[in-house]
Design a protein around this motif. Structure first.
Motif, PDB file in Angstrom:
ATOM      1  N   THR B  43     -91.836  52.666  32.905  1.00 41.03           N
ATOM      2  CA  THR B  43     -90.582  51.945  33.082  1.00 41.03           C
ATOM      3  C   THR B  43     -89.470  52.577  32.251  1.00 41.03           C
ATOM      4  O   THR B  43     -88.340  52.735  32.723  1.00 41.03           O
ATOM      5  CB  THR B  43     -90.777  50.465  32.699  1.00 41.03           C
ATOM      6  N   GLU B  83     -88.805  47.223  37.512  1.00 37.26           N
ATOM      7  CA  GLU B  83     -89.650  46.049  37.275  1.00 37.26           C
ATOM      8  C   GLU B  83     -89.471  45.019  38.381  1.00 37.26           C
ATOM      9  O   GLU B  83     -89.881  45.266  39.497  1.00 37.26           O
ATOM     10  CB  GLU B  83     -89.439  45.515  35.866  1.00 37.26           C
ATOM     11  N   ASP B 156     -90.263  50.955  40.660  1.00 33.88           N
ATOM     12  CA  ASP B 156     -91.164  50.600  39.569  1.00 33.88           C
ATOM     13  C   ASP B 156     -92.052  49.453  40.038  1.00 33.88           C
ATOM     14  O   ASP B 156     -91.594  48.339  40.210  1.00 33.88           O
ATOM     15  CB  ASP B 156     -90.329  50.183  38.351  1.00 33.88           C
ATOM     16  N   GLU B 157     -93.283  49.726  40.245  1.00 28.71           N
ATOM     17  CA  GLU B 157     -94.265  48.744  40.714  1.00 28.71           C
ATOM     18  C   GLU B 157     -93.798  47.939  41.916  1.00 28.71           C
ATOM     19  O   GLU B 157     -93.667  46.720  41.848  1.00 28.71           O
ATOM     20  CB  GLU B 157     -94.622  47.801  39.574  1.00 28.71           C
TER      21      GLU B 157
HETATM   22 MG   LIG Z   1     -93.510  49.083  33.470  1.00 29.66          MG
END
Ligand SMILES: [Mg+2]
Ligand SMILES: Nc1ncnc2c1ncn2[C@@H]1O[C@H](COP(=O)(O)OP(=O)(O)OP(=O)(O)O)[C@@H](O)[C@H]1O
Lengths: 311, 303
Positions: B43, B83, B156-157
């Motif tokens: 991140t 995120e 991110d994810e």
């Molecule tokens: Mg992360």
């Protein structure tokens, strides 16, 4: 840039909360006017001359009391002169309800500022709280542009509220005091003499010259919002500072040290009537003094907003 | 010219080094996975790429543009989700899209409608985001990230909160974007099987350092394989295998033997077992997964 400001406005006005705040402002203006109406009406009796003369004798006593505050003496002296003017020209005071409306503008702008503080205190900090700042800052707009758009939107909101206040006081005032009253003149005291200007002009001028208070307090809230990224912190501190500043400026009116007190320069209406509270302080001095405060606040908040990491 | 060039990217906070001299390049149309245990700096890296946090050292070029010097031009070509896809909850999905469309050039109403269809939100786009499920927010976030047709997508994810069907859909979408529109995509994730299915290359981060870059197709085409023989007389089979494959480790689990052998020797070895009178009930090759590689590189800790 224009579009960015539009975006900020959309975010402000699409929230229900904003409209509740606007309704509070409308209600406040209405209450002010109703209050003036009910407290001003007894003077409508036939013997208004006798009443004014009696009031004048109280006022004379009050000014000579040893514990009188500066501001009390000044106000009493003004009232004496105004009452005398009414007596001399045979104008019954009940027609001067509009006069009071002009005198109440300071309170209305004060209330507006408190509401505008809530929006300004949130405008940056809430983006951090909700995480939306990440999307906002990763589009092709520099942080400087976002900062400016948000500040402009905050000030515009304050101005919109002030305009609403002005229009509503004319509307409610006309409904309650009667439309005829608008033709009257506003009576003011300058250099121990009474002067007259058209009422609408006085009302408009009064709003305009009270605006520095709104700009200063909104900037304070915005500064804390952008620099410290906390909504609660920024709203609470700014509300406290504004209330304290407002009260102190009134209580200490006329004291020499207030030339260095910024809240004593946020009500510029005395310069319309040519009656500054502290000698040797000019309109230009007051404006520059306020501007310096604004600049310092922006220096702090802009630097923090542009430099600090967003996590 | 590579689409994304990262050179010596470093982030220090106090004495702590969150990302340590990361150097990496990727091309248009490539899907790159960022893989690493919690706290590895994935991140942090993505935040630095998009200027949310400052770089302590290093340089990032997007399509040749230095993000420090030409932030606005560089970011015009980037779509990002960091995120969670946090959007304005008190606005409708559509208002959110309008808002962000005004921040990019050339996003028309028509384009907005198109992207809404594409992420499958057509039915709920007029509802307030506060009423959306996590997966729907993820989709809306994706719509915001894609509406201006970026060349580089940083996610991110992104599979966080999606249901299995949604994950599959996302995977297909992203592959299409990469193959058809030449979009470069960086995805960070913990889900190794996901990364294996989606990515062309995987960069493995550990404690802020890049510890390995692996092309996924290499792993699949590996010449050696883990092979499992299911037999009726394991004792005998072990002896035979030991003589055939001197030195190789042989794991025995009840009636199953596991060995690592070149793929082309499987027929021969099976035949030998049969010839020795051992019944063979099954021969399975166990694909060497990204997970094995990951654990090998990061030194055993699966997280
Ligand atoms: Mg992360
Ligand atoms: N503001 C900060 N100050 C100090 N340390 C930080 C800060 N932000 C993150 N870290 C640390 O940096 C390291 C990397 O964090 P990062 O969020 O980049 O990891 P990640 O790879 O994304 O992990 P995850 O898989 O859990 O999402 C962590 O050890 C974290 O504790």
């Amino acid at each position: 840039m224009n579009l960015l400001i539009q975006n900020e406005n959309l975010k402000i006005y699409k929230r229900k909360r904003t409209w509740i705040l606007i309704a509070i402002v409308a209600l406040f203006v209405l209450l002010q006017i109703i209050n003036l109406h009910t407290s001003g009406s007894p003077a409508a009796s036939e013997d208004w001359r006798a009443q004014l003369e009696q009031e004048n004798s109280w006022l004379t006593e009050e000014t000579s009391a040893p514990d009188a505050l500066n501001i009390e003496i000044r106000q009493a002296e003004k009232q004496l002169l105004l009452n005398q003017y009414h007596l001399d020209h045979g104008i019954p005071p009940q027609q001067s309800a509009w006069n009071f409306a002009v005198d109440q503008v300071g309170n209305v702008v004060f209330a507006i500022s408190l509401i505008a503080i809530i929006i300004a205190g949130e405008i940056v900090a809430a983006e951090f709280a909700s995480g939306t700042i990440k999307l906002l800052l990763t589009r092709s707009a520099s942080r400087t542009k976002i900062y400016c758009a948000k500040y402009i939107a905050s000030i515009l909101f304050g101005l919109a509220l002030a305009l609403l206040g002005l229009l509503l006081s004319i509307l409610f005032g006309s409904l309650i005091f009667g439309f005829g009253g608008l033709d009257h003149s506003y009576l003011y005291v300058s250099d121990s003499a009474v002067g007259e200007i058209p009422l609408l002009q006085a009302l408009l001028g009064s709003y305009l010259f009270h605006l520095p208070f709104m700009v200063l307090t909104v900037t304070l809230a915005f500064m804390i919002s952008a620099a410290f990224r906390s909504t609660t912190f920024s709203i609470v501190i700014s509300l406290l500072a504004s209330v304290a500043g407002f009260v102190i400026a009134i209580a200490m009116n006329g004291w020499d040290w207030t030339r260095y007190f910024v809240f004593s320069h946020t009500d510029l209406t005395p310069y319309i009537w040519g009656d500054p509270p502290v000698g040797e302080v000019s309109l230009a001095y007051a404006l520059v003094f306020v501007l310096i405060h604004l600049a310092v606040m922006h220096l702090v908040s802009y630097t923090a907003f542009v430099k600090r990491d967003v996590t | 010219m590579p689409l994304l060039q990262i050179q010596d990217l470093t982030k220090k906070i106090g004495k702590k080094i969150l990302v340590d001299h990361l150097t990496l390049e990727m091309d248009k149309g490539e899907i790159l996975g960022l893989l690493g245990p919690n706290g590895a700096g994935k991140t942090t890296t993505i935040r630095m790429l998009v200027g949310l946090i400052s770089k302590s050292e290093g340089q990032v070029l997007i399509n040749g543009l230095d993000t420090s010097q030409h932030f606005e031009q560089a970011m015009a070509q980037v779509g990002v989700i960091v995120e969670q896809p946090d959007l304005y909850k008190y606005l409708s999905g559509y208002d959110n899209l309008i808002l962000f469309s005004r921040m990019s050039k050339g996003v028309t109403r028509q384009r907005i409608d198109e992207i809404v269809q594409w992420v499958g939100l057509a039915h709920s786009i007029r509802d307030k985001v506060s009423s959306y499920s996590l997966g729907m927010r993820q989709r809306l976030g994706l719509a915001v990230a894609l509406m201006h047709k970026p060349l580089l997508l940083l996610l991110d994810e992104p599979t966080n909160g999606l249901d299995p069907a949604g994950i599959r859909e996302l995977r297909e979408h992203l592959k299409l974007l990469a193959r058809q529109q030449d979009v470069g995509i960086v995805i960070s994730s913990h889900l190794m099987s996901e990364m294996e299915m989606m990515c062309d290359r995987v960069a493995i981060l550990q404690k802020g350092k890049l510890v390995g870059v692996q092309r996924v197709s290499d792993m699949v085409q590996d010449e050696h394989a883990q092979v499992r023989f299911e037999v009726d007389r394991p004792d005998l089979a072990v002896q035979l295998l030991q003589s055939l494959l001197s030195g190789e480790q042989i794991d025995v689990e009840q009636e199953q033997l596991r060995v690592r052998i070149p793929k082309n020797r499987i027929p021969e070895i099976s035949q030998k077992l049969l010839d020795a009178g051992i019944s063979v009930y099954g021969v399975t090759t166990i694909k060497r997964t990204l997970e094995d590689k990951y654990i090998e590189i990061t030194g055993g800790e699966p997280h």
